[in-house]
Design a protein around this motif. Structure first.
Motif, mmCIF file in Angstrom:
data_model
loop_
_atom_site.group_PDB
_atom_site.id
_atom_site.type_symbol
_atom_site.label_atom_id
_atom_site.label_comp_id
_atom_site.label_asym_id
_atom_site.label_seq_id
_atom_site.Cartn_x
_atom_site.Cartn_y
_atom_site.Cartn_z
ATOM 1 N N PRO A 16 0.819 -1.224 0.000
ATOM 2 C CA PRO A 16 0.000 0.000 0.000
ATOM 3 C C PRO A 16 0.853 1.274 0.000
ATOM 4 C CG PRO A 16 -0.925 -1.603 1.522
ATOM 5 C CD PRO A 16 0.422 -2.135 1.098
ATOM 6 N N MET A 17 1.922 1.279 0.788
ATOM 7 C CA MET A 17 2.842 2.420 0.805
ATOM 8 C C MET A 17 3.496 2.595 -0.557
ATOM 9 S SD MET A 17 6.340 2.772 3.036
ATOM 10 C CE MET A 17 7.018 1.279 2.264
ATOM 11 N N ARG A 20 1.159 4.070 -3.086
ATOM 12 C CA ARG A 20 1.023 5.526 -2.889
ATOM 13 C C ARG A 20 2.210 6.257 -3.504
ATOM 14 N NH1 ARG A 20 -0.407 3.886 2.154
ATOM 15 N NH2 ARG A 20 1.561 4.588 3.075
ATOM 16 N N TRP A 21 3.403 5.729 -3.271
ATOM 17 C CA TRP A 21 4.591 6.363 -3.841
ATOM 18 C C TRP A 21 4.530 6.357 -5.364
ATOM 19 C CZ3 TRP A 21 8.911 3.586 -0.578
ATOM 20 C CH2 TRP A 21 8.914 4.099 0.725
ATOM 21 N N ALA A 23 2.011 6.299 -7.227
ATOM 22 C CA ALA A 23 0.927 7.156 -7.706
ATOM 23 C C ALA A 23 1.292 8.639 -7.646
ATOM 24 C CB ALA A 23 -0.342 6.909 -6.891
ATOM 25 N N ASP A 24 2.291 8.988 -6.858
ATOM 26 C CA ASP A 24 2.722 10.382 -6.749
ATOM 27 C C ASP A 24 3.148 10.878 -8.133
ATOM 28 O OD1 ASP A 24 5.304 12.234 -6.459
ATOM 29 O OD2 ASP A 24 3.994 12.605 -4.732
ATOM 30 N N HIS A 35 -0.077 1.446 -10.623
ATOM 31 C CA HIS A 35 0.064 1.364 -9.172
ATOM 32 C C HIS A 35 -1.177 0.777 -8.492
ATOM 33 C CE1 HIS A 35 -2.195 5.112 -9.414
ATOM 34 N NE2 HIS A 35 -1.275 5.519 -10.252
ATOM 35 N N ASP A 37 -3.410 -2.359 -6.955
ATOM 36 C CA ASP A 37 -2.974 -3.480 -6.119
ATOM 37 C C ASP A 37 -2.476 -4.643 -6.968
ATOM 38 O OD1 ASP A 37 -3.739 -1.988 -3.901
ATOM 39 O OD2 ASP A 37 -5.595 -3.111 -3.570
ATOM 40 N N ALA A 104 8.087 10.205 -0.587
ATOM 41 C CA ALA A 104 7.241 11.335 -0.211
ATOM 42 C C ALA A 104 7.831 12.658 -0.693
ATOM 43 C CB ALA A 104 7.062 11.375 1.307
#
Length: 184
Positions: A16-17, A20-21, A23-24, A35, A37, A104
């Protein structure tokens, strides 16, 4: 950004982390991959299971996840050898490659990239005594990445065309190299 940089194997609980990365917008620009699952499982699950070569490692500073490092022996990736050899000539069996991202936005632009790459080089040469050099192809337009590598002691040894991950990019790549001290 002070603190000790360490690496640990990526696990499925990190997906999940990682999604998110990926998708940035700034990460996705250069790590142009799905990105969802299912896509993260497809792209990263085989390394976790040991069915594909290479390592996917979470980069941590004082135990806080800040990025991803991929590391592999180039000869284990025939498509990479085929892409690099027209540009750099024969790829030594002792050459490794790295890829990396900072997850991030708040961790970017603070000098973490060169520190992370330097730590990755040191760790690679320590863990793999047979490794004599690290080659990293970078899309020429990704100035921040190849400048990060240069700050970590890499030099541009060649430039040439490699199909880019993102179809909006020109195929022009710089190939950067860092040699183990005392070799070649």
């Amino acid at each position: 950004m002070p603190g000790a940089i360490t690496f640990r194997p990526l696990t499925r609980t990190d997906f999940p982390m990682l999604a998110r990365w990926l998708a940035d917008d700034r990460v996705h620009r250069w790590w142009f991959q799905d990105h969802t699952d299912a896509a993260v499982e497809k792209d990263f699950g085989p390394q976790i299971d040991g069915t594909e070569p290479g390592e996917d490692l979470v980069v941590e500073i004082d135990g806080r996840a800040v990025g991803l490092l991929q590391r592999s022996r180039i000869r284990d990736l025939p498509e990479d050898v085929a892409a690099l050899e027209p540009i750099v000539g024969p790829v030594p069996a002792t050459a490794w490659c790295l890829d990396y991202l900072i997850g991030a936005e708040t961790d970017r632009g603070r000098g973490l990239g060169p520190r992370m790459v330097t730590a990755a080089v040191d760790d690679t040469f320590s863990r793999y005594p047979e490794a004599t050099e690290i080659l990293v192809p970078v899309v020429a337009a990704n100035r921040a990445s190849w400048r990060t590598l240069k700050k970590a002691g890499f030099v541009i040894v060649a430039s040439g065309d490699i199909p880019p991950d993102n179809p909006v990019d020109d195929p022009r790549h710089h190939v950067l190299r860092r040699i183990r001290t005392g070799t070649i």
